[in-house]
Design a protein around this motif. Sequence first.
Motif, mmCIF file in Angstrom:
data_model
loop_
_atom_site.group_PDB
_atom_site.id
_atom_site.type_symbol
_atom_site.label_atom_id
_atom_site.label_comp_id
_atom_site.label_asym_id
_atom_site.label_seq_id
_atom_site.Cartn_x
_atom_site.Cartn_y
_atom_site.Cartn_z
ATOM 1 N N MET A 1 1.519 0.404 13.729
ATOM 2 C CA MET A 1 0.491 0.164 12.718
ATOM 3 C C MET A 1 -0.270 1.431 12.399
ATOM 4 S SD MET A 1 -2.713 -2.495 12.849
ATOM 5 C CE MET A 1 -4.161 -2.258 11.833
ATOM 6 N N THR A 2 -0.650 2.174 13.439
ATOM 7 C CA THR A 2 -1.418 3.398 13.210
ATOM 8 C C THR A 2 -0.614 4.397 12.406
ATOM 9 O OG1 THR A 2 -2.623 3.071 15.273
ATOM 10 C CG2 THR A 2 -2.657 5.278 14.335
ATOM 11 N N ASP A 3 0.686 4.536 12.730
ATOM 12 C CA ASP A 3 1.533 5.468 12.003
ATOM 13 C C ASP A 3 1.629 5.076 10.534
ATOM 14 O OD1 ASP A 3 3.595 7.638 11.812
ATOM 15 O OD2 ASP A 3 4.870 5.925 11.305
ATOM 16 N N ALA A 4 1.827 3.793 10.250
ATOM 17 C CA ALA A 4 1.919 3.329 8.862
ATOM 18 C C ALA A 4 0.623 3.585 8.120
ATOM 19 C CB ALA A 4 2.275 1.846 8.830
ATOM 20 N N LEU A 5 -0.508 3.342 8.766
ATOM 21 C CA LEU A 5 -1.796 3.556 8.113
ATOM 22 C C LEU A 5 -2.011 5.030 7.799
ATOM 23 C CD1 LEU A 5 -4.479 2.548 7.092
ATOM 24 C CD2 LEU A 5 -5.345 2.613 9.436
ATOM 25 N N GLU A 6 -1.689 5.907 8.738
ATOM 26 C CA GLU A 6 -1.859 7.342 8.483
ATOM 27 C C GLU A 6 -0.944 7.812 7.357
ATOM 28 O OE1 GLU A 6 -4.270 9.217 9.677
ATOM 29 O OE2 GLU A 6 -4.937 7.338 10.575
ATOM 30 N N ARG A 7 0.269 7.307 7.310
ATOM 31 C CA ARG A 7 1.183 7.668 6.227
ATOM 32 C C ARG A 7 0.654 7.174 4.882
ATOM 33 N NH1 ARG A 7 7.005 5.612 7.803
ATOM 34 N NH2 ARG A 7 7.591 6.772 5.896
ATOM 35 N N LEU A 8 0.122 5.954 4.879
ATOM 36 C CA LEU A 8 -0.409 5.400 3.636
ATOM 37 C C LEU A 8 -1.605 6.211 3.158
ATOM 38 C CD1 LEU A 8 0.053 3.028 1.671
ATOM 39 C CD2 LEU A 8 -1.586 1.716 3.017
ATOM 40 N N ARG A 9 -2.478 6.606 4.064
ATOM 41 C CA ARG A 9 -3.654 7.380 3.694
ATOM 42 C C ARG A 9 -3.308 8.749 3.121
ATOM 43 N NH1 ARG A 9 -7.172 5.953 9.140
ATOM 44 N NH2 ARG A 9 -8.237 4.082 8.321
ATOM 45 N N ALA A 10 -2.118 9.247 3.434
ATOM 46 C CA ALA A 10 -1.692 10.553 2.930
ATOM 47 C C ALA A 10 -1.101 10.472 1.524
ATOM 48 C CB ALA A 10 -0.671 11.172 3.891
ATOM 49 N N LEU A 11 -0.955 9.261 0.997
ATOM 50 C CA LEU A 11 -0.380 9.053 -0.331
ATOM 51 C C LEU A 11 -1.489 8.763 -1.332
ATOM 52 C CD1 LEU A 11 2.576 6.814 0.889
ATOM 53 C CD2 LEU A 11 2.767 9.167 0.021
ATOM 54 N N ASP A 12 -1.114 8.300 -2.520
ATOM 55 C CA ASP A 12 -2.090 7.799 -3.489
ATOM 56 C C ASP A 12 -1.527 6.560 -4.158
ATOM 57 O OD1 ASP A 12 -0.353 8.617 -5.547
ATOM 58 O OD2 ASP A 12 -1.477 10.436 -5.963
ATOM 59 N N ALA A 13 -2.369 5.865 -4.920
ATOM 60 C CA ALA A 13 -1.954 4.595 -5.508
ATOM 61 C C ALA A 13 -0.787 4.762 -6.472
ATOM 62 C CB ALA A 13 -3.138 3.935 -6.208
ATOM 63 N N CYS A 14 -0.746 5.892 -7.185
ATOM 64 C CA CYS A 14 0.336 6.098 -8.157
ATOM 65 C C CYS A 14 1.687 6.229 -7.470
ATOM 66 C CB CYS A 14 0.049 7.344 -9.000
ATOM 67 S SG CYS A 14 -1.378 7.175 -10.092
ATOM 68 N N ALA A 15 1.753 7.013 -6.402
ATOM 69 C CA ALA A 15 3.024 7.188 -5.700
ATOM 70 C C ALA A 15 3.514 5.872 -5.120
ATOM 71 C CB ALA A 15 2.866 8.232 -4.597
ATOM 72 N N VAL A 16 2.603 5.089 -4.569
ATOM 73 C CA VAL A 16 2.998 3.802 -3.988
ATOM 74 C C VAL A 16 3.424 2.828 -5.088
ATOM 75 C CG1 VAL A 16 2.222 1.842 -2.613
ATOM 76 C CG2 VAL A 16 1.528 4.161 -1.984
ATOM 77 N N SER A 17 2.726 2.840 -6.222
ATOM 78 C CA SER A 17 3.123 2.001 -7.350
ATOM 79 C C SER A 17 4.527 2.367 -7.832
ATOM 80 C CB SER A 17 2.113 2.155 -8.496
ATOM 81 O OG SER A 17 2.525 1.430 -9.637
ATOM 82 N N ASP A 18 4.796 3.666 -7.930
ATOM 83 C CA ASP A 18 6.129 4.108 -8.364
ATOM 84 C C ASP A 18 7.205 3.669 -7.378
ATOM 85 O OD1 ASP A 18 4.884 5.288 -10.491
ATOM 86 O OD2 ASP A 18 5.177 7.359 -9.821
ATOM 87 N N ALA A 19 6.899 3.729 -6.085
ATOM 88 C CA ALA A 19 7.874 3.299 -5.087
ATOM 89 C C ALA A 19 8.162 1.802 -5.212
ATOM 90 C CB ALA A 19 7.354 3.626 -3.688
ATOM 91 N N LEU A 20 7.116 1.007 -5.401
ATOM 92 C CA LEU A 20 7.311 -0.432 -5.590
ATOM 93 C C LEU A 20 8.149 -0.703 -6.829
ATOM 94 C CD1 LEU A 20 3.672 -1.568 -4.767
ATOM 95 C CD2 LEU A 20 5.690 -2.168 -3.428
ATOM 96 N N ASP A 21 7.870 0.005 -7.928
ATOM 97 C CA ASP A 21 8.658 -0.155 -9.158
ATOM 98 C C ASP A 21 10.135 0.098 -8.885
ATOM 99 O OD1 ASP A 21 6.629 -0.856 -10.876
ATOM 100 O OD2 ASP A 21 6.356 1.151 -11.700
ATOM 101 N N THR A 22 10.421 1.207 -8.211
ATOM 102 C CA THR A 22 11.810 1.596 -7.971
ATOM 103 C C THR A 22 12.523 0.585 -7.088
ATOM 104 O OG1 THR A 22 11.179 3.924 -8.177
ATOM 105 C CG2 THR A 22 13.285 3.463 -7.116
ATOM 106 N N LEU A 23 11.783 -0.002 -6.159
ATOM 107 C CA LEU A 23 12.367 -0.997 -5.257
ATOM 108 C C LEU A 23 12.366 -2.404 -5.839
ATOM 109 C CD1 LEU A 23 10.714 0.290 -1.973
ATOM 110 C CD2 LEU A 23 13.147 0.428 -2.547
ATOM 111 N N GLY A 24 11.787 -2.562 -7.030
ATOM 112 C CA GLY A 24 11.733 -3.877 -7.663
ATOM 113 C C GLY A 24 10.781 -4.836 -6.988
ATOM 114 N N LEU A 25 9.689 -4.299 -6.419
ATOM 115 C CA LEU A 25 8.724 -5.124 -5.700
ATOM 116 C C LEU A 25 7.398 -5.193 -6.458
ATOM 117 C CD1 LEU A 25 9.276 -3.666 -2.110
ATOM 118 C CD2 LEU A 25 10.054 -5.900 -2.937
ATOM 119 N N PRO A 26 6.707 -6.336 -6.389
ATOM 120 C CA PRO A 26 5.373 -6.424 -6.984
ATOM 121 C C PRO A 26 4.348 -5.750 -6.076
ATOM 122 C CG PRO A 26 5.890 -8.470 -5.889
ATOM 123 C CD PRO A 26 7.118 -7.607 -5.760
ATOM 124 N N GLY A 27 3.170 -5.504 -6.602
ATOM 125 C CA GLY A 27 2.107 -4.947 -5.769
ATOM 126 C C GLY A 27 1.035 -4.211 -6.542
ATOM 127 N N ALA A 28 1.407 -3.522 -7.615
ATOM 128 C CA ALA A 28 0.421 -2.786 -8.392
ATOM 129 C C ALA A 28 -0.384 -3.745 -9.264
ATOM 130 C CB ALA A 28 1.104 -1.738 -9.267
#
Length: 218
Positions: free
Chosen positions: A1-28
């Motif tokens: 959990m800690t590793d995932a949280l630290e990785r998430l904090r190093a990103l931004d909402a746009c990069a995560v939104s783009d990843a969800l788009d590419t994977l065909g997942l909802p979330g943004a």
Amino acid sequence: MTDALERLRALDACAVSDALDTLGLPGATVGLPPLWPVAGVVAGRVRTVRAGAKQATGPAGHIAASVVDSTVAGDVIVIANDGRTDVSCWGGILTTAALRHGVAGVVVDGACRDIGESAAAGLPVFGRAAVPVSARGRIVQVAAAEPVDIAGVTVHEGDWVIADANGVVFVPAAHTGAVLDLAERIVAREARMVAAVQAGGAVATVMHDDKFPTAVPE
């Protein structure tokens, strides 16, 4: 959990939104900006609350109060109120309590009040509007730790959320690894794109669709 949280904090909402788009997942989501300027990224585990109209007579517990009392450091409280902007479901006293527990932020699909207090205290709040109208006697907490609809996205207790000046993005817990891996690849690729443009490359070439990462690593 800690590793995932630290990785998430190093990103931004746009990069995560783009990843969800590419994977065909909802979330943004759309329509849930920070209610005042927020520096950096807010990220954490989701704690869900669902608000609804008060049906019973007599006093009732305040929305989200019991959830705040059970939070741990790094949690993000997510309140579903069907996008209503005529009544608040978060305010200054809740902010004080949330900060004592180490809550990282609050997302409300609806309205909040006392935003000056929350801003001064340093708790990021994302929502649709600020209103002075109290929840008391109007709406109550009808559920917690259950799936909720936030701006058209189904969000579960224990999912991840990342929020910044761009808005709010949820990451389904079951897909955390794949989303983080791809978002990190997207950030790395975009850094190379920026370097290419700064070196004189044509942006039409640099930003062509075939230059962006796919769901499967090249």
